[in-house]
Write a protein that holds these residues in place. Structure first.
Motif, PDB file in Angstrom:
ATOM      1  N   ILE A   1      41.799  -6.785  17.455  1.00  0.00           N
ATOM      2  CA  ILE A   1      40.808  -6.640  16.382  1.00  0.00           C
ATOM      3  C   ILE A   1      41.168  -5.510  15.428  1.00  0.00           C
ATOM      4  N   ASP A   2      41.933  -4.508  15.898  1.00  0.00           N
ATOM      5  CA  ASP A   2      42.214  -3.352  15.028  1.00  0.00           C
ATOM      6  C   ASP A   2      43.231  -3.667  13.929  1.00  0.00           C
ATOM      7  N   ASP A   3      43.740  -4.893  13.903  1.00  0.00           N
ATOM      8  CA  ASP A   3      44.558  -5.348  12.779  1.00  0.00           C
ATOM      9  C   ASP A   3      43.757  -6.191  11.799  1.00  0.00           C
ATOM     10  N   THR A   4      42.496  -6.529  12.146  1.00  0.00           N
ATOM     11  CA  THR A   4      41.756  -7.476  11.310  1.00  0.00           C
ATOM     12  C   THR A   4      40.390  -6.988  10.844  1.00  0.00           C
TER      13      THR A   4
ATOM     14  N   HIS B   1      52.905  13.481  31.734  1.00  0.00           N
ATOM     15  CA  HIS B   1      52.475  12.163  32.204  1.00  0.00           C
ATOM     16  C   HIS B   1      53.503  11.158  31.704  1.00  0.00           C
ATOM     17  N   PRO B   2      54.491  10.785  32.513  1.00  0.00           N
ATOM     18  CA  PRO B   2      55.506   9.837  32.055  1.00  0.00           C
ATOM     19  C   PRO B   2      54.885   8.482  31.683  1.00  0.00           C
ATOM     20  N   THR B   3      55.392   7.879  30.615  1.00  0.00           N
ATOM     21  CA  THR B   3      54.904   6.577  30.166  1.00  0.00           C
ATOM     22  C   THR B   3      56.071   5.600  30.036  1.00  0.00           C
ATOM     23  N   ASN B   4      55.727   4.322  29.980  1.00  0.00           N
ATOM     24  CA  ASN B   4      56.730   3.298  29.685  1.00  0.00           C
ATOM     25  C   ASN B   4      56.924   3.121  28.192  1.00  0.00           C
ATOM     26  N   ASP B   5      55.843   3.336  27.414  1.00  0.00           N
ATOM     27  CA  ASP B   5      55.900   3.050  25.980  1.00  0.00           C
ATOM     28  C   ASP B   5      54.905   3.942  25.246  1.00  0.00           C
ATOM     29  N   ALA B   6      54.783   3.738  23.940  1.00  0.00           N
ATOM     30  CA  ALA B   6      54.064   4.684  23.074  1.00  0.00           C
ATOM     31  C   ALA B   6      52.655   4.245  22.695  1.00  0.00           C
ATOM     32  N   TRP B   7      52.191   3.078  23.144  1.00  0.00           N
ATOM     33  CA  TRP B   7      50.977   2.487  22.581  1.00  0.00           C
ATOM     34  C   TRP B   7      49.725   2.984  23.312  1.00  0.00           C
ATOM     35  N   CYS B   8      49.360   4.205  22.990  1.00  0.00           N
ATOM     36  CA  CYS B   8      48.284   4.899  23.702  1.00  0.00           C
ATOM     37  C   CYS B   8      46.910   4.281  23.454  1.00  0.00           C
ATOM     38  N   ARG B   9      46.723   3.578  22.346  1.00  0.00           N
ATOM     39  CA  ARG B   9      45.444   2.886  22.121  1.00  0.00           C
ATOM     40  C   ARG B   9      45.147   1.926  23.278  1.00  0.00           C
ATOM     41  N   ASP B  10      46.197   1.314  23.806  1.00  0.00           N
ATOM     42  CA  ASP B  10      46.018   0.271  24.809  1.00  0.00           C
ATOM     43  C   ASP B  10      46.123   0.774  26.242  1.00  0.00           C
TER      44      ASP B  10
ATOM     45  N   ALA C   1      44.421  -2.404   8.014  1.00  0.00           N
ATOM     46  CA  ALA C   1      43.283  -2.140   8.899  1.00  0.00           C
ATOM     47  C   ALA C   1      43.669  -1.312  10.115  1.00  0.00           C
ATOM     48  N   ASN C   2      44.965  -1.149  10.377  1.00  0.00           N
ATOM     49  CA  ASN C   2      45.398  -0.395  11.554  1.00  0.00           C
ATOM     50  C   ASN C   2      45.427   1.108  11.257  1.00  0.00           C
ATOM     51  N   TYR C   3      44.371   1.564  10.610  1.00  0.00           N
ATOM     52  CA  TYR C   3      44.259   2.989  10.278  1.00  0.00           C
ATOM     53  C   TYR C   3      43.531   3.745  11.397  1.00  0.00           C
ATOM     54  N   LEU C   4      43.719   5.063  11.401  1.00  0.00           N
ATOM     55  CA  LEU C   4      43.017   5.931  12.357  1.00  0.00           C
ATOM     56  C   LEU C   4      42.032   6.812  11.608  1.00  0.00           C
ATOM     57  N   ILE C   5      40.807   6.843  12.083  1.00  0.00           N
ATOM     58  CA  ILE C   5      39.789   7.755  11.550  1.00  0.00           C
ATOM     59  C   ILE C   5      39.855   9.047  12.352  1.00  0.00           C
TER      60      ILE C   5
ATOM     61  N   GLY D   1      42.973  -1.590  21.680  1.00  0.00           N
ATOM     62  CA  GLY D   1      43.106  -2.204  20.368  1.00  0.00           C
ATOM     63  C   GLY D   1      42.366  -3.519  20.221  1.00  0.00           C
ATOM     64  N   SER D   2      41.830  -4.016  21.341  1.00  0.00           N
ATOM     65  CA  SER D   2      41.155  -5.319  21.299  1.00  0.00           C
ATOM     66  C   SER D   2      39.656  -5.189  21.073  1.00  0.00           C
ATOM     67  N   VAL D   3      39.151  -3.961  20.994  1.00  0.00           N
ATOM     68  CA  VAL D   3      37.706  -3.755  20.858  1.00  0.00           C
ATOM     69  C   VAL D   3      37.404  -2.751  19.752  1.00  0.00           C
ATOM     70  N   GLU D   4      36.318  -3.003  19.034  1.00  0.00           N
ATOM     71  CA  GLU D   4      35.888  -2.151  17.920  1.00  0.00           C
ATOM     72  C   GLU D   4      34.380  -1.918  18.072  1.00  0.00           C
ATOM     73  N   PHE D   5      33.922  -0.699  17.787  1.00  0.00           N
ATOM     74  CA  PHE D   5      32.554  -0.285  18.105  1.00  0.00           C
ATOM     75  C   PHE D   5      31.814   0.205  16.864  1.00  0.00           C
ATOM     76  N   ASN D   6      30.510  -0.113  16.781  1.00  0.00           N
ATOM     77  CA  ASN D   6      29.733   0.327  15.614  1.00  0.00           C
ATOM     78  C   ASN D   6      28.868   1.550  15.899  1.00  0.00           C
ATOM     79  N   GLY D   7      28.905   2.055  17.137  1.00  0.00           N
ATOM     80  CA  GLY D   7      28.120   3.245  17.467  1.00  0.00           C
ATOM     81  C   GLY D   7      26.646   2.967  17.661  1.00  0.00           C
ATOM     82  N   ALA D   8      26.243   1.699  17.621  1.00  0.00           N
ATOM     83  CA  ALA D   8      24.835   1.332  17.785  1.00  0.00           C
ATOM     84  C   ALA D   8      24.685   0.149  18.743  1.00  0.00           C
TER      85      ALA D   8
END
Length: 347
Positions: free
Chosen positions: A217-220, A89-98, A286-290, A157-164
């Motif tokens: 949000i994933d930086d803060t 799957h060719p991409t333009n860049d590496a930022w797969c989160r987005d 805060a830009n960690y991966l679980i 990367g702009s959204v964060e979820f609490n699972g509830a």
């Protein structure tokens, strides 16, 4: 009107829920790491090594040559290659989160779907982005998953979820004129709830200095569990991030979850400023991966690295915290969370 994912019983799980895999797009764009891209591969490969210890790693590459290049770096780093799968799957860049797929699970049936949001490289900053924009649909076609197309711009990367049922995001990013200027805040909330299968959107205002995504949000702020967040603060009052992050902290303190509860808030220091060629880079712990086994934290050769890792470890006692030097990677203006997107496990 096609029913929305929420109407059909789909939802986006929290990152701390079990994963089947982590998706990546192999870095290849020299302009993202000017004069430095070769320096990132040892650290990137070390990141893959830790992910592969507890889940599959699925990597988008352009062709056989890129696959061979990637495989060589991963093997040198001692990655368990039986855990790695490549996709042409060719991409333009590496930022797969987005640009990667937003995987949904069904609440009652053992099946997945994908949301393919529009992608415009953070408000059209870095064209071209046509290859990145179609990645979720290509992955959906490969697996035969239903793919939903909301028709608006959104980045993982702009959204964060609490699972509830709760989403955290920022006005700096999602209300920016360069994303969806035709939509109001209430309309954007509706899209988020409909397509991620959630019930509530909470907003902080600001992102950190140097963040070219306009305040992801994933930086803060990150959810640790259903009612606890880690949020970055800057103790140095002279630092340009100090007031911004104090403002966000006050907003978090006033929030209420769906059950009426206040958030438990864990404060995480920012690293010392990382400057490259007179540019302040968006370095944040805060830009960690679980992952299933680890929390993989970017470190920055800062005196605060160890303290930050201890705080994150206390917040995630069920996983082992691992720090990987991100000083070279952050020159690309993102780190491990920005580079990756999780695929949840059907339970």
């Amino acid at each position: 009107m096609q029913p929305t994912p929420k109407q059909l019983g789909y939802y986006f799980p929290a990152e701390f829920a079990p994963h089947e895999a982590i998706w990546l797009s192999w870095p290849h764009k020299e302009a993202s790491w000017p004069d430095k891209i070769q320096a990132i591969f040892p650290y990137y490969s070390q990141f893959v090594k830790y992910v592969a210890q507890s889940e599959k790693v699925r990597i988008n590459v352009a062709d056989e040559a890129m696959k061979a290049f990637a495989s060589n770096h991963l093997q040198q780093a001692g990655v368990d290659m039986s855990q790695v799968e490549f996709f042409f799957h060719p991409t333009n860049d590496a930022w797969c989160r987005d640009h990667g797929p937003a995987f949904l699970l069904h609440k009652t049936e053992k099946k997945k779907a994908i949301v393919d949001w529009g992608y415009n490289a953070w408000g059209g900053k870095y064209p071209p982005y046509d290859l990145d924009d179609v990645i979720p649909t290509l992955i959906g076609k490969h697996y035969g998953y239903e793919v939903f197309h909301p028709g608006i711009v959104m980045e993982g990367g702009s959204v964060e979820f609490n699972g509830a049922g709760t989403i955290l995001t920022s006005t700096a990013c999602l209300l920016n004129e360069n994303r969806n200027p035709h939509l109001s805040q209430a309309q954007i909330e509706q899209y988020l709830c409909d397509y991620y299968g959630q019930d509530q959107v909470l907003w902080v205002d600001e992102g950190i200095v140097g963040d070219d995504t306009d305040g992801h949000i994933d930086d803060t702020v990150r959810f640790v569990n259903a009612d606890t967040v880690i949020t970055v603060i800057e103790p140095n009052k002279q630092d340009e991030n100090h007031d911004i992050l104090q403002h966000n902290l006050r907003q978090l303190q006033q929030m209420r979850l769906l059950n009426g509860k206040q958030l438990n808030i864990i404060e995480l220091p920012m690293p010392d400023a990382v400057i490259w060629e007179d540019q302040r880079l968006p370095a944040s712990y805060a830009n960690y991966l679980i992952t299933n086994k680890y929390v993989i934290v970017p470190t920055f050769r800062s005196a605060k690295d160890d303290v930050a890792m201890q705080i994150i470890q206390q917040a995630h006692p069920e996983r082992e915290v691992v720090g990987i030097d991100s000083t070279e990677i952050i020159w690309g203006l993102g780190s491990f969370h920005c580079l990756s997107q999780q695929e949840p496990l059907i339970m």
